[in-house]
Scaffold this motif. Structure first.
Motif, PDB file in Angstrom:
ATOM      1  N   ARG A  83       0.827  -1.212   0.000  1.00 25.28           N
ATOM      2  CA  ARG A  83       0.000   0.000   0.000  1.00 25.28           C
ATOM      3  C   ARG A  83       0.862   1.265   0.000  1.00 25.28           C
ATOM      4  NH1 ARG A  83      -2.601  -1.019   4.125  1.00 25.28           N
ATOM      5  NH2 ARG A  83      -1.551   0.345   5.592  1.00 25.28           N
ATOM      6  N   ARG A 110     -11.354  -4.084  -0.640  1.00 23.07           N
ATOM      7  CA  ARG A 110     -10.496  -2.904  -0.713  1.00 23.07           C
ATOM      8  C   ARG A 110     -10.369  -2.195   0.641  1.00 23.07           C
ATOM      9  NH1 ARG A 110      -9.243  -1.104  -5.939  1.00 23.07           N
ATOM     10  NH2 ARG A 110     -10.128  -2.449  -7.564  1.00 23.07           N
ATOM     11  N   LEU A 121      -6.946  -4.035  -9.263  1.00 24.25           N
ATOM     12  CA  LEU A 121      -6.704  -5.136  -8.342  1.00 24.25           C
ATOM     13  C   LEU A 121      -6.873  -6.473  -9.059  1.00 24.25           C
ATOM     14  CD1 LEU A 121      -6.252  -6.114  -5.410  1.00 24.25           C
ATOM     15  CD2 LEU A 121      -8.730  -5.859  -5.045  1.00 24.25           C
TER      16      LEU A 121
END
Length: 206
Positions: A83, A110, A121
């Motif tokens: 992230r 998410r 994704l």
């Protein structure tokens, strides 16, 4: 646009090899920089030191003690690192078994991942037969696999192949003996549908 791509599957399926093979073509096809985040590379040394202190066996990565106390923090650190890269504009290929997270479909959540809708994704499940996986584990002779081999009947109970609703949006890849066109088809599914837009996929090195 950034991409978060998971390469998941059991030991011996070739997840890391596949990710390394595709990272160059992925960068070329998407026009985006990628980093490779392998769980064993990021946390292997730390976990070895912790298990050596706790059990005297630095290669113990499959015992109940490891699974109960160290597994989840490793994965959380892996996802947090991905992230942070995404927030800096760097796409991420994340490599790890992640079988529990696939079963619970957390990798499509998410909110749990902490990523927004702007991130592309993809979750790839890399699989091969139990016999092939065991043969590869034996041949690579990684000390971290010792517990699996000694307790194979116990370990094999954790092996599964996603089916039914678990396969929704999951990119299944049989890594037993893939051909060049198999790699290219997977690359196209990861990036999206570029061929529909008239963009050719770069060839994947063989």
């Amino acid at each position: 646009m950034t991409h978060l791509v998971f390469f998941c599957g059991h030991a011996g399926t070739g997840k890391t090899t596949l990710a390394k093979k595709l990272i160059g073509p992925l960068m070329q096809a998407s026009g985006a920089p990628f980093c490779l985040l392998d769980k064993d590379t990021l946390f292997g040394g730390y976990s070895a030191a912790a298990m050596a202190m706790l059990t005297g066996d630095p290669n113990d990565r499959d015992s109940p003690l490891f699974l109960q106390h160290l597994r989840d923090p490793e994965y959380r650190g892996l996802i947090d690192t991905a992230r942070e890269n995404l927030e800096l504009g760097v796409s991420a290929l994340v490599v790890g078994p992640l079988s529990r997270e696939v079963r619970e479909r957390r990798l499509f959540d998410r909110t749990w991942l902490g990523v927004g809708a702007e991130v592309v994704l993809r979750v790839v499940w890399v699989h091969t037969s139990e016999e092939t996986a065991r043969q590869r584990i034996v041949e690579r002779a990684d000390p971290n696999d010792a517990y699996k081999l000694v307790h194979w009947d116990q370990y094999r109970q954790r092996r599964f192949v996603p089916s039914g609703a678990l396969c929704d949006d999951l990119l299944m890849f049989d890594n037993t003996a893939p051909k060049p066109q198999d790699y290219e088809a997977l690359l196209a599914r990861i990036v999206g549908e570029p061929q529909a837009a008239g963009v050719m996929m770069p060839p994947v090195p063989v």
